[in-house]
Write a protein that holds these residues in place. Structure first.
Motif, short mmCIF file in Angstrom:
data_model
loop_
_atom_site.label_atom_id
_atom_site.label_comp_id
_atom_site.label_asym_id
_atom_site.label_seq_id
_atom_site.Cartn_x
_atom_site.Cartn_y
_atom_site.Cartn_z
N GLU A 169 7.94 -3.75 -23.82
CA GLU A 169 8.07 -4.30 -22.24
C GLU A 169 8.27 -3.47 -21.67
OE1 GLU A 169 11.27 -7.33 -23.20
OE2 GLU A 169 9.87 -8.20 -24.93
N GLN A 170 9.27 -2.47 -21.92
CA GLN A 170 9.58 -1.60 -20.41
C GLN A 170 7.80 -0.64 -20.26
OE1 GLN A 170 12.70 0.75 -21.45
NE2 GLN A 170 13.91 -0.42 -21.48
N THR A 171 6.88 -0.37 -20.99
CA THR A 171 5.85 0.67 -21.00
C THR A 171 5.26 -0.56 -20.66
OG1 THR A 171 5.65 0.32 -23.21
CG2 THR A 171 6.71 2.30 -23.02
N LEU A 172 4.76 -1.55 -20.81
CA LEU A 172 4.12 -2.05 -20.49
C LEU A 172 4.39 -2.78 -19.38
CD1 LEU A 172 3.34 -5.10 -23.26
CD2 LEU A 172 2.16 -3.15 -23.02
N ALA A 173 5.15 -3.03 -18.73
CA ALA A 173 5.20 -3.56 -17.11
C ALA A 173 5.02 -1.87 -16.71
CB ALA A 173 6.87 -3.68 -17.41
N ASP A 174 5.89 -0.49 -17.21
CA ASP A 174 5.16 0.67 -15.89
C ASP A 174 4.03 0.86 -16.16
OD1 ASP A 174 8.41 1.33 -15.30
OD2 ASP A 174 8.01 2.20 -17.51
N LEU B 206 -1.27 -0.17 -10.50
CA LEU B 206 -1.10 -0.78 -9.43
C LEU B 206 -0.61 0.17 -7.88
CD1 LEU B 206 -1.06 -2.99 -7.07
CD2 LEU B 206 1.87 -3.66 -7.65
N VAL B 207 -0.04 1.18 -8.66
CA VAL B 207 0.14 2.62 -8.20
C VAL B 207 -1.29 2.78 -7.62
CG1 VAL B 207 1.19 4.63 -7.66
CG2 VAL B 207 2.67 2.26 -8.18
N ALA B 208 -1.73 4.01 -8.70
CA ALA B 208 -2.91 4.61 -9.01
C ALA B 208 -3.68 3.24 -8.55
CB ALA B 208 -3.35 4.25 -10.30
N ALA B 209 -4.06 1.78 -8.18
CA ALA B 209 -5.58 1.62 -6.60
C ALA B 209 -4.76 1.75 -5.78
CB ALA B 209 -5.15 0.11 -7.22
N LEU B 210 -3.84 1.79 -5.28
CA LEU B 210 -3.30 1.78 -3.91
C LEU B 210 -3.10 3.23 -2.91
CD1 LEU B 210 0.27 -0.77 -3.80
CD2 LEU B 210 -2.36 -0.91 -3.07
N THR B 211 -2.96 4.15 -4.19
CA THR B 211 -3.54 5.44 -3.93
C THR B 211 -4.85 5.55 -3.50
OG1 THR B 211 -1.69 6.01 -5.03
CG2 THR B 211 -2.99 7.79 -4.55
N LYS C 22 -11.67 -2.31 5.86
CA LYS C 22 -10.93 -3.61 5.40
C LYS C 22 -11.86 -3.60 3.97
CE LYS C 22 -10.50 -6.92 8.61
NZ LYS C 22 -9.24 -6.06 8.96
N TYR C 23 -10.80 -2.92 2.71
CA TYR C 23 -11.14 -2.87 1.57
C TYR C 23 -10.53 -4.26 0.39
CZ TYR C 23 -12.75 1.68 3.07
OH TYR C 23 -13.16 2.51 3.24
N ARG C 24 -11.43 -4.71 -0.55
CA ARG C 24 -10.43 -5.12 -1.36
C ARG C 24 -10.83 -5.27 -2.72
NH1 ARG C 24 -12.85 -11.13 -1.02
NH2 ARG C 24 -10.52 -10.84 0.57
N ILE C 25 -9.14 -4.91 -3.62
CA ILE C 25 -9.80 -4.49 -4.67
C ILE C 25 -9.73 -5.60 -5.73
CG2 ILE C 25 -8.23 -3.64 -7.12
CD1 ILE C 25 -6.51 -1.74 -4.73
N THR C 26 -11.02 -5.52 -6.83
CA THR C 26 -11.87 -6.60 -7.52
C THR C 26 -11.54 -6.26 -8.88
OG1 THR C 26 -13.83 -5.12 -7.37
CG2 THR C 26 -13.38 -6.79 -6.20
#
Length: 96
Positions: free
Chosen positions: A57-62, A68-73, A86-90
């Motif tokens: 469960e912890q690895t799935l959450a991580d 999300l961090v990779a996408a925002l970076t 303006k960008y949108r992550i699909t």
């Protein structure tokens, strides 16, 4: 106003630089000492092994958080510091 000779100014400079260096070396030893304090505390507080289900469960959450961090970076890099775009992550796909 009192006049200071060159020799007095040089001796004052040497004393001031020596005091600064002693303080910096002292701070260095204090910071290095924290490594030993942290290691002794972490060895004393070792927790028993957790069941495998909790680890999954912890690895799935991580991994979701890492996605999300990779996408925002990637979005920050793609914007090139231009605020008007303006960008949108699909979708998020991992590329090996």
């Amino acid at each position: 106003m009192e006049h200071i000779s060159i020799m007095e100014a040089l001796s004052l400079s040497v004393v001031a630089i020596t005091v600064v260096m002693v303080v910096l070396v002292g701070l260095m030893f204090i910071i290095e000492g924290f490594k030993f304090i942290e290691n002794s505390q972490s060895a004393a507080s070792v927790l028993p092994a957790q069941p495998a289900s909790q680890e999954k469960e912890q690895t799935l959450a991580d991994s979701e958080e890492l996605k999300l961090v990779a996408a925002l970076t990637a979005l920050a890099v793609a914007s090139n510091d231009e605020q008007d775009k303006k960008y949108r992550i699909t979708t998020i796909k991992r590329i090996k």
